[in-house]
Design an enzyme around this catalytic site. Structure first.
Site, mmCIF file in Angstrom:
data_model
loop_
_atom_site.group_PDB
_atom_site.id
_atom_site.type_symbol
_atom_site.label_atom_id
_atom_site.label_comp_id
_atom_site.label_asym_id
_atom_site.label_seq_id
_atom_site.Cartn_x
_atom_site.Cartn_y
_atom_site.Cartn_z
ATOM 1 N N ALA A 184 11.436 46.926 81.294
ATOM 2 C CA ALA A 184 12.548 47.428 82.097
ATOM 3 C C ALA A 184 12.131 48.763 82.698
ATOM 4 O O ALA A 184 11.207 49.406 82.204
ATOM 5 C CB ALA A 184 13.779 47.607 81.213
ATOM 6 N N GLY A 206 11.077 44.175 78.457
ATOM 7 C CA GLY A 206 11.681 43.264 79.421
ATOM 8 C C GLY A 206 10.649 42.355 80.081
ATOM 9 O O GLY A 206 10.970 41.238 80.498
ATOM 10 N N GLU A 264 10.288 39.589 77.839
ATOM 11 C CA GLU A 264 11.542 38.822 77.857
ATOM 12 C C GLU A 264 11.614 37.906 79.081
ATOM 13 O O GLU A 264 12.103 36.784 78.993
ATOM 14 C CB GLU A 264 12.733 39.784 77.820
ATOM 15 C CG GLU A 264 12.829 40.488 76.460
ATOM 16 C CD GLU A 264 13.920 41.536 76.405
ATOM 17 O OE1 GLU A 264 13.823 42.516 77.180
ATOM 18 O OE2 GLU A 264 14.851 41.377 75.600
ATOM 19 N N GLU A 276 10.564 48.215 72.452
ATOM 20 C CA GLU A 276 11.820 48.943 72.692
ATOM 21 C C GLU A 276 12.178 49.911 71.569
ATOM 22 O O GLU A 276 12.750 50.975 71.809
ATOM 23 C CB GLU A 276 12.974 47.947 72.893
ATOM 24 C CG GLU A 276 12.989 47.248 74.250
ATOM 25 C CD GLU A 276 12.146 45.988 74.295
ATOM 26 O OE1 GLU A 276 11.329 45.771 73.373
ATOM 27 O OE2 GLU A 276 12.299 45.214 75.254
HETATM 28 C C1 3H9 Z 1 12.891 47.484 77.974
HETATM 29 O O1 3H9 Z 1 12.131 46.738 78.505
HETATM 30 C C2 3H9 Z 1 14.332 47.176 77.674
HETATM 31 C C3 3H9 Z 1 14.651 45.714 77.796
HETATM 32 O O2 3H9 Z 1 14.381 45.054 76.582
HETATM 33 C C4 3H9 Z 1 16.100 45.449 78.069
HETATM 34 C C5 3H9 Z 1 16.669 45.918 79.341
HETATM 35 C C6 3H9 Z 1 18.076 45.437 79.566
HETATM 36 N N1 3H9 Z 1 9.415 52.057 83.464
HETATM 37 O O3 3H9 Z 1 1.433 54.641 80.504
HETATM 38 P P1 3H9 Z 1 0.814 54.808 81.839
HETATM 39 C C7 3H9 Z 1 5.130 54.721 84.332
HETATM 40 S S1 3H9 Z 1 12.399 49.039 77.534
HETATM 41 C C8 3H9 Z 1 9.192 53.044 84.327
HETATM 42 O O4 3H9 Z 1 0.129 56.082 82.110
HETATM 43 P P2 3H9 Z 1 -1.133 52.776 81.269
HETATM 44 C C9 3H9 Z 1 4.649 55.914 83.540
HETATM 45 O O5 3H9 Z 1 5.678 56.840 83.348
HETATM 46 C C10 3H9 Z 1 10.761 49.191 78.199
HETATM 47 N N2 3H9 Z 1 8.013 53.678 84.440
HETATM 48 O O6 3H9 Z 1 -0.171 53.599 82.202
HETATM 49 C C11 3H9 Z 1 3.549 56.420 84.428
HETATM 50 O O7 3H9 Z 1 4.180 57.106 85.495
HETATM 51 P P3 3H9 Z 1 3.472 58.343 86.185
HETATM 52 C C12 3H9 Z 1 9.789 48.517 77.325
HETATM 53 C C13 3H9 Z 1 7.026 53.268 83.638
HETATM 54 O O8 3H9 Z 1 -1.890 51.899 82.160
HETATM 55 C C14 3H9 Z 1 2.945 55.140 85.009
HETATM 56 O O9 3H9 Z 1 3.948 54.142 84.866
HETATM 57 N N3 3H9 Z 1 8.456 48.779 77.830
HETATM 58 C C15 3H9 Z 1 7.191 52.246 82.704
HETATM 59 O O10 3H9 Z 1 -1.849 53.694 80.322
HETATM 60 C C16 3H9 Z 1 1.691 54.678 84.311
HETATM 61 O O11 3H9 Z 1 1.963 54.590 82.907
HETATM 62 C C17 3H9 Z 1 7.705 49.775 77.359
HETATM 63 O O12 3H9 Z 1 8.117 50.525 76.507
HETATM 64 C C18 3H9 Z 1 8.448 51.617 82.635
HETATM 65 N N4 3H9 Z 1 8.688 50.605 81.782
HETATM 66 O O13 3H9 Z 1 -0.169 51.893 80.353
HETATM 67 C C19 3H9 Z 1 6.334 49.907 77.931
HETATM 68 N N5 3H9 Z 1 6.025 52.069 82.022
HETATM 69 O O14 3H9 Z 1 2.205 57.819 86.732
HETATM 70 C C20 3H9 Z 1 6.107 51.305 78.401
HETATM 71 C C21 3H9 Z 1 5.153 52.950 82.534
HETATM 72 O O15 3H9 Z 1 4.439 58.822 87.198
HETATM 73 N N6 3H9 Z 1 4.872 51.449 79.127
HETATM 74 N N7 3H9 Z 1 5.750 53.686 83.502
HETATM 75 O O16 3H9 Z 1 3.243 59.347 85.073
HETATM 76 C C22 3H9 Z 1 3.653 51.410 78.531
HETATM 77 O O17 3H9 Z 1 3.508 51.184 77.351
HETATM 78 C C23 3H9 Z 1 2.465 51.685 79.398
HETATM 79 O O18 3H9 Z 1 2.918 52.381 80.541
HETATM 80 C C24 3H9 Z 1 1.694 50.437 79.887
HETATM 81 C C25 3H9 Z 1 0.632 50.888 80.910
HETATM 82 C C26 3H9 Z 1 1.014 49.791 78.680
HETATM 83 C C27 3H9 Z 1 2.624 49.460 80.547
#
Ligand code: 3H9
Length: 706
Positions: free
Chosen positions: A68, A107, A110, A130
Site C-alpha cells: 500500500a 498490499g 495481497e 505490515e
Molecule cells: C500495506 O501494504 C497495508 C495493506 O496491507 C493494507 C492496505 C489497506 N509506499 O526502501 P527503498 C519509497 S502497508 C510509499 O529505499 P529498496 C521509499 O520511501 C505497506 N513509498 O527501496 C523510498 O522513497 P524515497 C507494506 C514507499 O529498493 C523509495 O520508495 N509494505 C513504499 O531498498 C525506495 O524505497 C511495506 O512495508 C510504500 N509502500 O526497497 C514495504 N515502499 O526514494 C515497504 C517504499 O523518496 N517497502 N517506498 O526515499 C520496503 O520494504 C522497501 O521499500 C522495498 C524496496 C523492499 C519495497
C-alpha cells in the site's frame, strides 16, 4: 513526486488472448489511489471484453508491488479501497495470474493472493511486513493467507513480517510455480498460456482449504496469542493480527474480511502506526545528507583500523563482514595479538551458536592483516582511528596517518566527543578528516554518526555515507560539538535522571518507568552495562570546566569510589550475584543515596512513574531541539533516528522529536517551564521549541529542509 494519472501508472495491453496489466509507478509500484483505480478498471475491462481470456499482472521496474502507499496513511481515504480492489480481482470471471519479481510485500502480496494463480522468479521477496508499521494486512491478507498456506504458517509470516524468497514461497504454497529465467514477463506469459491450454478454471483463494482441521488451526492461534502477549510488550498490532487470523478460522470469508477491516482501522488510528511510519521514512531520509547529492564517494576498497580494543575490533568485524580487507595497527605485538583475539572471539561466538562455520571464519580472517607499523596503511582508502579517548593521543595517531597514507585517503576518528576540528587542524590535510562515531558493539549496533568537521570536503562525507551502506549501518549526519547528537542529548537526560534520584526517586523506580515507556533498559542499567568508570573519567575531566552554579549529583561518584563499576565488577547501581546479567536492587546503594540526599540538604519526595517519564522526555526533547537549532542535527528526524538506532528508543514511538509532536509541543514547553521553577539553569527552554510553539508549528514541519 510523479503525478501520474491512473491511465499511466497501470497500463493495459492485449497480447493475443491475454490482457497484460502492468503496474508502473516508480519507485516501488506502491498501491496509490491511481494504481488502485487502474487495477479496478483493468479487471472491469477484462470481464467486459470477450477477446480477453486471461489477465496477467506484472510490475514494471525492480518490483512487483511494494505494498500500500504508506504516504496515504493518516490522510482521508480515497476510493477505491485496496480491499475492494483485491475482492474485484478475485471475483474476475477470467483467470488472473500474478507474475512476481522483486518485492511483493504487504498490499502487493495481497493483490497477488487475490489473483487466481501465481508465478515467482528468483529474487522475489514475498511478505506481509505490515506489523513493522504498526498495522495488519488489511486487504484480505489475514483471511486469504491462512486459507492458502494454513494458520500456523500464516501467523508466522504475518507476525514476523519477514520476507520469504521464491523457493520458500513455493514450498509454503504462496505461489504455484517458479520461473526458471529472470524474465518475469516471459515467465508470466508462458504460465498463462499453459493455464489456458489446460482450460484451468478461475480458482479463488477465498475458497482454498489449507486451514484444514479447525482444532489444529485454533491451537496454532492460541499458541501464537500466548507467545505474542509475552513477546510484543507494548505493541498494539500483533495481538490484532492474531484476532484477525482467528476470524479466518471461525468465520465465513466475508465476515472475516469485515473483522479484518475493523481491526485494521484500529491499527491505522493508533499512535504506534504514526510512530512506526515516521521511523520508516526517517531512516530513509537520513541517507540523503546534502553531500551525498553534491559529491561522489571516493574509492572504498581497503580499510585500516588503528587500535585493536573493543571498539577497533568491532569496527574491523563490521568491515570484514562487509567483505572488505582490513589492516589493523597496534603499538606492539602483544596488543596486536589481543586485537586479533577480540575479532576471533566474535566469530567463535557465532560458531558456538552454529551461525558460522570454521571454514567461513578462516575465509573471513584471510582478509584481516595486522601490523605494528603505520607503513602498512599506505594502500588504505579509509582509516578509522579507535584509540584511547584523548586529544593528544589521537593527534599523534593522525600525525602518523598524515605521514603514511596515500593522497585522497579518508582519515576518520571514532571519537565520541573530542573536538574533531582540532584533530583535523593538526595535520596537513584537514579536508580528508571526518568523524565516524560507531556504537558498541560496533559490529552489531546500527547507528553510525557521521561527524562533519568544518574543513572536510564533500566527497569525504559522501564516502562516509557509502561506507555506512557497505557496513549496513544507518548513518546520521552530525555536527561537531561535545557529544555530537546522541551523547550530548544523553548527558542531559542522564542529569535529569540523576536529579530525580537525588530528589527522592530510586534508580530502580526510574529504570522501571523508563522501561515501561518502551526502552529496553533504564539509564542506571545502561551505566552498569557500559561501566560506571567511563562516565566517572569523563566527569573528572570536565570538573574544571563545569559551571559551578550547575547542580551536580555525586551519587554515581560515591559508587565509583568504592570500585562499583557495574556488571564487570559485580555491582554498580545494581547487585549482580555470581554470573547474572540482570541485576537486583542493592540496599547499600539505597543507603548511599539517602546519605547523599542528607549531605545535599534535600528532603526526599515521591515521584510517580508518569512524572519520571515526563521529566526524562522533556530533558531529551529540549536538548534535541537545541541540537537542531544549532545545526548539529540537520532536522528533528536526524535526532529521532539517532535515538532509535543508537539508544534503544522505542521504535513505535517514532523517536523523541516525533513523540514530542504527538504529545504536543505546548505541553512539553509547559512542562519545561514548570520544572524550571526548581532549577532554572538546567531547564532552559530551547529557542527553537519556544518559536515552534509560538508559531503553532511542530518538529515535523522542519523535516523537509535537508
Ligand atoms: C500495506 O501494504 C497495508 C495493506 O496491507 C493494507 C492496505 C489497506 N509506499 O526502501 P527503498 C519509497 S502497508 C510509499 O529505499 P529498496 C521509499 O520511501 C505497506 N513509498 O527501496 C523510498 O522513497 P524515497 C507494506 C514507499 O529498493 C523509495 O520508495 N509494505 C513504499 O531498498 C525506495 O524505497 C511495506 O512495508 C510504500 N509502500 O526497497 C514495504 N515502499 O526514494 C515497504 C517504499 O523518496 N517497502 N517506498 O526515499 C520496503 O520494504 C522497501 O521499500 C522495498 C524496496 C523492499 C519495497
Amino acid at each position: 513526486m510523479t503525478l501520474n494519472s491512473s491511465a499511466e501508472v497501470v497500463t493495459r495491453e492485449l497480447r493475443g488472448k491475454v490482457l497484460l496489466v502492468t503496474i508502473d509507478h516508480a519507485p516501488v509500484n506502491a498501491l496509490s489511489a491511481d494504481v488502485r483505480r487502474g487495477l479496478l478498471a483493468a479487471i472491469d475491462a477484462a470481464d467486459a471484453d470477450a477477446a480477453v481470456q486471461a489477465v496477467l499482472l506484472v510490475g514494471a521496474g525492480r518490483n512487483f508491488i511494494g505494498g500500500a502507499d504508506i504516504r496515504e496513511f493518516g490522510k482521508p481515504p480515497v476510493p477505491p479501497s485496496l480491499p475492494d480492489v483485491c475482492n474485484r480481482i478475485e471475483a474476475c470471471t477470467k483467470p488472473v495470474v500474478a507474475a512476481i519479481h522483486g518485492a511483493a510485500l504487504g498490499g502487493g502480496l495481497e493483490v497477488a493472493l487475490a489473483a487466481h494463480y501465481r508465478v515467482a522468479v528468483d529474487g522475489a521477496r514475498l511478505g506481509l511486513p505490515e506489523v513493522q508499521l504498526g498495522l495488519l494486512p488489511g486487504a484480505g491478507g489475514t483471511q486469504r493467507t491462512p486459507r492458502l498456506i494454513g494458520a500456523q504458517a500464516a501467523l508466522d509470516l504475518i507476525l514476523s513480517g519477514r520476507h520469504a524468497g521464491a523457493q520458500e514461497a513455493l514450498a509454503l504454497g504462496l505461489v504455484d510455480r517458479l520461473g526458471s529465467s529472470g524474465d518475469i514477463l516471459a515467465e508470466g506469459l508462458a504460465y498463462v498460456h499453459e493455464l489456458l491450454a489446460a482450460h484451468a478454471p478461475v480458482r479463488r483463494t477465498c475458497d482454498a482449504a489449507a486451514l484444514g482441521e479447525r482444532a489444529a488451526s485454533l491451537a496454532a492461534v492460541a499458541t501464537a496469542r500466548a507467545q505474542t502477549a509475552q513477546k510484543s510488550r507494548g505493541l498494539f498490532s500483533p495481538l490484532k493480527i492474531v484476532d484477525a487470523v482467528e476470524a479466518a478460522i471461525e468465520q465465513p470469508f466475508d465476515e472475516g474480511l469485515r473483522i479484518e477491516r475493523k481491526l485494521f482501522l484500529q491499527c491505522i488510528d493508533s499512535p504506534q502506526r504514526a510512530g512506526l511510519v515516521h521511523a520508516f521514512f526517517a531512516e530513509r531520509e537520513v541517507l540523503k545528507a546534502p553531500e551525498t547529492r553534491t559529491a561522489k564517494p571516493r574509492t572504498l576498497e581497503r580499510i585500516g583500523v588503528v587500535g585493536g580494543g573493543t571498539m577497533g575490533a568491532g569496527i574491523a568485524v563490521a568491515a570484514l563482514d562487509a567483505g572488505l580487507p582490513v589492516t589493523m595497527i597496534e603499538r606492539d605485538d602483544a596488543s596486536l595479538a589481543r586485537g586479533r583475539a577480540h575479532i576471533e572471539k566474535v566469530y567463535d561466538g557465532l560458531i558456538a551458536k552454529g551461525r558460522l562455520s570454521q571454514q567461513k571464519k578462516a575465509e573471513i580472517m584471510t582478509r584481516w592483516s595486522g601490523s605494528t607499523s603505520y607503513d602498512a596503511l599506505t594502500d588504505a582508502d579509509l582509516v578509522i582511528e579507535a584509540v584511547f579517548e584523548d586529544l593528544a593521543v589521537k593527534q599523534a595517531v593522525f600525525a602518523e596517518l598524515d605521514r603514511v597514507c596515500k593522497a585522497g585517503a579518508v582519515l576518520a576518528t571514532n571519537t565520541s566527543y573530542l573536538d574533531i576540528d582540532a584533530i583535523a587542524a593538526s595535520i596537513s590535510r584537514p579536508a580528508d578528516v571526518i568523524g565516524l562515531h560507531f556504537f558498541s558493539p560496533a559490529n552489531i549496533m546500527k547507528l553510525l554518526e557521521v561527524v562533519v568537521p568544518k574543513q572536510v570536503s564533500a566527497d569525504v562525507v559522501a564516502t562516509a555515507f557509502e561506507l555506512a551502506k557497505k557496513l549496513k549501518k544507518t548513518p546520521v549526519r552530525a555536527g561537531v560539538c561535545d557529544g555530537f547528537i546522541g551523547n550530548r542529548v544523553l548527558a542531559v537526560y542522564r542529569s535529569a535522571a540523576d536529579a530525580m534520584m537525588e530528589d527522592g526517586a530510586s534508580p530502580y523506580q526510574i529504570d522501571a518507568a523508563v522501561r515501561a515507556f518502551g526502552f529496553p533498559m533504564g539509564p542506571f542499567q545502561v551505566v552498569d552495562l557500559a561501566g560506571g568508570d567511563i562516565g566517572w573519567a569523563a566527569r573528572k575531566r570536565r570538573a574544571a570546566t563545569r559551571n559551578p552554579a550547575a547542580r551536580y549529583v555525586q551519587i554515581a561518584d560515591r559508587l565509583c569510589e568504592r570500585g562499583w563499576f557495574g556488571q564487570k565488577t559485580g555491582r554498580g547501581f545494581y547487585l549482580y550475584p555470581e554470573g547474572t546479567r540482570s541485576g537486583v536492587p542493592d540496599p547499600e546503594v539505597e543507603a548511599i543515596i539517602e546519605a547523599e540526599r542528607a549531605r545535599a540538604g534535600i528532603t526526599p519526595r515521591t515521584f510517580t512513574d508518569e512524572e519520571i517519564v515526563r521529566r526524562y522526555m522533556a530533558a531529551m526533547i529540549n536538548e534535541g531541539a537545541k541540537v537542531v537549532h544549532e545545526g548539529i542535527a540537520l532536522r528533528p528526524l536526524d535526532v529521532d533516528v539517532t535515538f532509535l538506532y543508537g539508544y534503544g528508543f522505542p521504535r513505535y514511538r517514532g523517536g523523541p522529536m516525533k513523540y514530542a509532536d504527538m504529545v504536543g509541543l505546548p505541553k512539553i514547553l509547559a512542562d519545561i517551564r514548570e520544572f524550571a521553577k526548581e532549577d532554572p539553569l538546567f531547564w532552559q527552554a530551547s529557542p527553537l521549541l519556544i518559536d515552534l510553539v509560538e508559531r503553532g508549528a511542530d518538529f515535523a514541519s522542519l523535516n523537509q529542509t535537508a
